[in-house]
Motif scaffolding. Structure first.
Motif, PDB file in Angstrom:
ATOM      1  N   GLU A   1       0.048   2.894   3.678  1.00  0.00           N
ATOM      2  CA  GLU A   1       0.031   3.187   2.077  1.00  0.00           C
ATOM      3  C   GLU A   1       1.192   3.209   1.127  1.00  0.00           C
ATOM      4  OE1 GLU A   1      -0.353   6.903   4.104  1.00  0.00           O
ATOM      5  OE2 GLU A   1      -0.481   4.715   5.035  1.00  0.00           O
ATOM      6  N   ALA A   2       2.688   4.233   2.690  1.00  0.00           N
ATOM      7  CA  ALA A   2       3.683   4.466   1.564  1.00  0.00           C
ATOM      8  C   ALA A   2       4.374   2.635   1.354  1.00  0.00           C
ATOM      9  CB  ALA A   2       4.601   5.246   2.182  1.00  0.00           C
ATOM     10  N   VAL A   3       4.460   2.171   2.815  1.00  0.00           N
ATOM     11  CA  VAL A   3       4.670   1.098   1.988  1.00  0.00           C
ATOM     12  C   VAL A   3       4.225   0.222   1.452  1.00  0.00           C
ATOM     13  CG1 VAL A   3       5.280  -1.337   3.806  1.00  0.00           C
ATOM     14  CG2 VAL A   3       5.653   0.386   4.358  1.00  0.00           C
TER      15      VAL A   3
ATOM     16  N   SER B   1       7.515 -11.348 -15.725  1.00  0.00           N
ATOM     17  CA  SER B   1       6.582 -11.810 -17.359  1.00  0.00           C
ATOM     18  C   SER B   1       5.579 -12.912 -17.126  1.00  0.00           C
ATOM     19  CB  SER B   1       7.635 -12.288 -18.089  1.00  0.00           C
ATOM     20  OG  SER B   1       8.758 -12.841 -18.172  1.00  0.00           O
ATOM     21  N   ARG B   2       6.234 -13.259 -15.926  1.00  0.00           N
ATOM     22  CA  ARG B   2       5.296 -14.067 -15.898  1.00  0.00           C
ATOM     23  C   ARG B   2       3.622 -14.100 -14.837  1.00  0.00           C
ATOM     24  NH1 ARG B   2       6.015 -19.296 -14.399  1.00  0.00           N
ATOM     25  NH2 ARG B   2       8.903 -18.101 -13.212  1.00  0.00           N
ATOM     26  N   VAL B   3       3.573 -13.351 -13.711  1.00  0.00           N
ATOM     27  CA  VAL B   3       3.160 -12.509 -13.000  1.00  0.00           C
ATOM     28  C   VAL B   3       1.950 -11.651 -13.693  1.00  0.00           C
ATOM     29  CG1 VAL B   3       2.280 -10.353 -10.772  1.00  0.00           C
ATOM     30  CG2 VAL B   3       4.869 -12.075 -11.409  1.00  0.00           C
ATOM     31  N   GLU B   4       0.623 -12.675 -13.393  1.00  0.00           N
ATOM     32  CA  GLU B   4      -0.681 -12.799 -12.884  1.00  0.00           C
ATOM     33  C   GLU B   4      -1.734 -12.568 -12.263  1.00  0.00           C
ATOM     34  OE1 GLU B   4      -2.711 -15.395 -15.960  1.00  0.00           O
ATOM     35  OE2 GLU B   4      -1.388 -15.904 -17.106  1.00  0.00           O
ATOM     36  N   ALA B   5      -0.791 -12.124 -11.144  1.00  0.00           N
ATOM     37  CA  ALA B   5      -1.613 -11.956  -9.180  1.00  0.00           C
ATOM     38  C   ALA B   5      -0.461 -11.767  -8.159  1.00  0.00           C
ATOM     39  CB  ALA B   5      -2.347 -12.815  -9.015  1.00  0.00           C
ATOM     40  N   HIS B   6      -1.101 -10.244  -7.947  1.00  0.00           N
ATOM     41  CA  HIS B   6      -0.051  -9.919  -6.702  1.00  0.00           C
ATOM     42  C   HIS B   6      -0.283  -9.888  -5.384  1.00  0.00           C
ATOM     43  CE1 HIS B   6       2.937  -6.554  -5.356  1.00  0.00           C
ATOM     44  NE2 HIS B   6       3.284  -7.768  -4.780  1.00  0.00           N
ATOM     45  N   VAL B   7      -0.101 -10.393  -4.535  1.00  0.00           N
ATOM     46  CA  VAL B   7      -0.613  -9.810  -3.173  1.00  0.00           C
ATOM     47  C   VAL B   7       0.469  -9.493  -1.768  1.00  0.00           C
ATOM     48  CG1 VAL B   7      -1.108 -11.593  -1.342  1.00  0.00           C
ATOM     49  CG2 VAL B   7      -1.818 -12.431  -3.295  1.00  0.00           C
ATOM     50  N   ILE B   8       0.158  -8.102  -1.784  1.00  0.00           N
ATOM     51  CA  ILE B   8       0.713  -7.718  -0.815  1.00  0.00           C
ATOM     52  C   ILE B   8       0.428  -7.609   0.656  1.00  0.00           C
ATOM     53  CG2 ILE B   8       1.352  -5.105  -0.339  1.00  0.00           C
ATOM     54  CD1 ILE B   8       0.961  -4.625  -2.768  1.00  0.00           C
ATOM     55  N   TYR B   9       1.364  -8.011   1.357  1.00  0.00           N
ATOM     56  CA  TYR B   9       1.333  -8.322   3.207  1.00  0.00           C
ATOM     57  C   TYR B   9       1.839  -7.320   3.193  1.00  0.00           C
ATOM     58  CZ  TYR B   9       1.595 -11.301   7.059  1.00  0.00           C
ATOM     59  OH  TYR B   9       1.122 -11.493   8.694  1.00  0.00           O
ATOM     60  N   LEU B  10       0.983  -6.894   4.001  1.00  0.00           N
ATOM     61  CA  LEU B  10       1.337  -6.229   4.969  1.00  0.00           C
ATOM     62  C   LEU B  10       0.931  -6.530   7.227  1.00  0.00           C
ATOM     63  CD1 LEU B  10      -0.772  -2.882   3.648  1.00  0.00           C
ATOM     64  CD2 LEU B  10       2.209  -3.325   3.819  1.00  0.00           C
ATOM     65  N   THR B  11       2.077  -6.635   7.815  1.00  0.00           N
ATOM     66  CA  THR B  11       2.016  -7.201   8.946  1.00  0.00           C
ATOM     67  C   THR B  11       1.094  -6.355  10.075  1.00  0.00           C
ATOM     68  OG1 THR B  11       3.662  -5.876   9.849  1.00  0.00           O
ATOM     69  CG2 THR B  11       4.403  -8.350   8.520  1.00  0.00           C
ATOM     70  N   SER B  12       0.911  -6.636  10.882  1.00  0.00           N
ATOM     71  CA  SER B  12       0.120  -5.970  12.199  1.00  0.00           C
ATOM     72  C   SER B  12       0.931  -4.533  12.344  1.00  0.00           C
ATOM     73  CB  SER B  12      -0.569  -6.156  13.357  1.00  0.00           C
ATOM     74  OG  SER B  12       0.902  -7.028  13.843  1.00  0.00           O
ATOM     75  N   GLN B  13       1.936  -4.919  12.236  1.00  0.00           N
ATOM     76  CA  GLN B  13       2.839  -3.045  13.065  1.00  0.00           C
ATOM     77  C   GLN B  13       2.371  -2.693  11.600  1.00  0.00           C
ATOM     78  OE1 GLN B  13       4.024  -6.424  14.040  1.00  0.00           O
ATOM     79  NE2 GLN B  13       3.925  -6.541  15.793  1.00  0.00           N
ATOM     80  N   GLU B  14       3.599  -2.735  10.577  1.00  0.00           N
ATOM     81  CA  GLU B  14       2.854  -2.004   8.562  1.00  0.00           C
ATOM     82  C   GLU B  14       1.279  -1.174   9.181  1.00  0.00           C
ATOM     83  OE1 GLU B  14       6.283  -4.213   6.021  1.00  0.00           O
ATOM     84  OE2 GLU B  14       4.428  -5.002   6.225  1.00  0.00           O
ATOM     85  N   CYS B  15       0.201  -1.666   9.030  1.00  0.00           N
ATOM     86  CA  CYS B  15      -0.874  -1.598   9.097  1.00  0.00           C
ATOM     87  C   CYS B  15      -1.057   0.042   9.861  1.00  0.00           C
ATOM     88  CB  CYS B  15      -1.821  -2.971   9.536  1.00  0.00           C
ATOM     89  SG  CYS B  15      -2.141  -3.819   8.430  1.00  0.00           S
ATOM     90  N   GLU B  16      -0.364  -0.201  11.018  1.00  0.00           N
ATOM     91  CA  GLU B  16      -0.508   0.897  12.040  1.00  0.00           C
ATOM     92  C   GLU B  16       0.160   2.041  11.630  1.00  0.00           C
ATOM     93  OE1 GLU B  16       0.949  -1.104  15.427  1.00  0.00           O
ATOM     94  OE2 GLU B  16      -0.620  -2.376  16.438  1.00  0.00           O
ATOM     95  N   LYS B  17       1.331   2.283  10.634  1.00  0.00           N
ATOM     96  CA  LYS B  17       2.095   3.501  10.364  1.00  0.00           C
ATOM     97  C   LYS B  17       2.343   3.254   9.059  1.00  0.00           C
ATOM     98  CE  LYS B  17       6.284   1.809  12.875  1.00  0.00           C
ATOM     99  NZ  LYS B  17       7.179   1.856  13.668  1.00  0.00           N
ATOM    100  N   ALA B  18       2.162   4.369   8.465  1.00  0.00           N
ATOM    101  CA  ALA B  18       2.205   4.286   7.040  1.00  0.00           C
ATOM    102  C   ALA B  18       2.576   2.959   6.346  1.00  0.00           C
ATOM    103  CB  ALA B  18       4.695   4.638   6.389  1.00  0.00           C
TER     104      ALA B  18
END
Length: 255
Positions: free
Chosen positions: A97-99, A78-95
Motif C-alpha cells: 500500500e505504501a508503494v 496533462s494528457r494522462v486520462e488513465a493510470h495503472v500501478i503495476y506491483l510485482t509479486s515481491q511488492e505485493c507481499e510487503k508494504a
C-alpha cells in the motif's frame, strides 16, 4: 506538431521503466505502428500507441512507462486520462500500500487500476485502493473472476480501460441514426429543427436546447415502461443517448 503528442495517455507506473515497459507489452493487444498511424516518437520517453476498439468506437491512446525514480513530465501528465500501478509479486507481499500510494501521487486520472502479480490484493492494499479509488486487479493465474462475473487478470485491466470515455473517440459506423420518436417531435418552439438550432447562440439557443432536453426526458419516462428486448431495446437506448447529447449541444454522429 506530432499527432502523437495530442493523444490521451495511459500512464503505467512500476518500480523501474523496464518493468513498466514489460507489463505494457503484455497489456497492448492492438498496437498501431508508425507507418499505419502516422505517429512518430517525439522523444526518447515517448510511449507506444494502442488502438482501443469496441463495437461502436475506436480511439488511439499513448501508453507510457514511468519508473519510481523517473522525472515527472508536466506536459505528458496533462494528457494522462488513465493510470495503472503495476506491483510485482515481491511488492505485493510487503508494504504494497505504501508503494502504491507513492506511485499514485504521480497522477490523478479518471481511470485508476492497480495491477497485482498476486492471486488477490492484500487486505491493507485493498483498503488503500478503496480510499484512493483504484481498482485492484490480480494478474496471477489463480485469480478468481471479479464481482458479477467480471473477467480477471489482463482482460479485466483492458476492460476497465476500454470503458473510459476517451477524448478523441471515433465512431466506427457513421450511418445516420433513425429519428427518435419523442413528444411534440424535434421541432423547437421557434419553428426550427433541432439541427438548425444547434448553431444558435445566446438565449434563443439555450431555450431551444432546454426544450429538446425536456422532450428527451419525457421520452425517457415513456421508454422506462415500454416493452421490447434484445436489439430493439439496445436501439431505443442508443436513440435516447443521442437525443440527450443533441440537447446538450453535442452530436454523437460527428465524433
Amino acid at each position: 506538431m506530432n499527432p502523437k503528442d495530442s493523444l490521451p495517455v495511459i500512464l503505467v507506473s512500476a518500480t523501474d521503466r523496464t518493468t513498466a515497459e514489460s507489463f505494457i507489452s503484455e497489456l497492448i493487444d492492438n498496437e498501431v505502428g508508425e507507418t499505419e498511424g502516422q505517429y512518430q516518437n517525439s522523444n526518447e520517453d515517448s510511449g507506444r500507441v494502442w488502438r482501443l476498439v469496441n463495437k461502436y468506437y475506436c480511439v488511439d491512446v499513448e501508453v507510457c512507462a514511468r519508473g519510481d525514480g523517473d522525472a515527472v513530465d508536466a506536459l505528458l501528465d496533462s494528457r494522462v486520462e488513465a493510470h495503472v500501478i503495476y506491483l510485482t509479486s515481491q511488492e505485493c507481499e510487503k508494504a504494497s500500500e505504501a508503494v502504491a500510494e507513492a506511485r499514485a501521487a504521480a497522477a490523478a486520472p479518471a481511470v485508476r487500476v492497480a495491477a497485482l502479480r498476486a492471486a488477490r490484493a492484500p487486505p491493507a492494499l485493498a483498503a488503500w485502493a478503496s480510499r484512493a479509488r483504484y481498482e485492484p486487479v490480480a494478474l496471477a493465474a489463480a485469480a478468481a473472476p471479479g464481482p458479477f462475473g467480471a473477467a480477471a487478470g489482463l482482460p479485466r485491466v483492458r476492460a476497465a480501460l476500454h470503458a473510459h470515455v476517451w477524448r478523441g473517440l471515433r465512431r466506427l459506423d457513421r450511418a445516420p441514426r433513425p429519428p427518435l420518436a419523442i413528444p411534440e417531435g424535434e421541432e423547437s418552439s421557434s419553428g426550427g429543427s433541432a439541427s438548425d438550432s444547434d448553431g444558435e447562440a445566446g438565449e434563443a439557443g439555450a431555450v431551444a436546447r432546454a426544450e429538446r432536453f425536456a422532450r428527451a426526458l419525457a421520452a425517457l419516462g415513456d421508454a422506462r415502461g415500454g416493452r421490447g428486448r434484445g436489439a430493439e431495446r439496445l436501439e431505443r437506448a442508443e436513440q435516447l443517448v443521442a437525443a440527450f447529447c443533441r440537447a446538450l449541444g453535442h452530436d454523437l454522429d460527428a465524433c
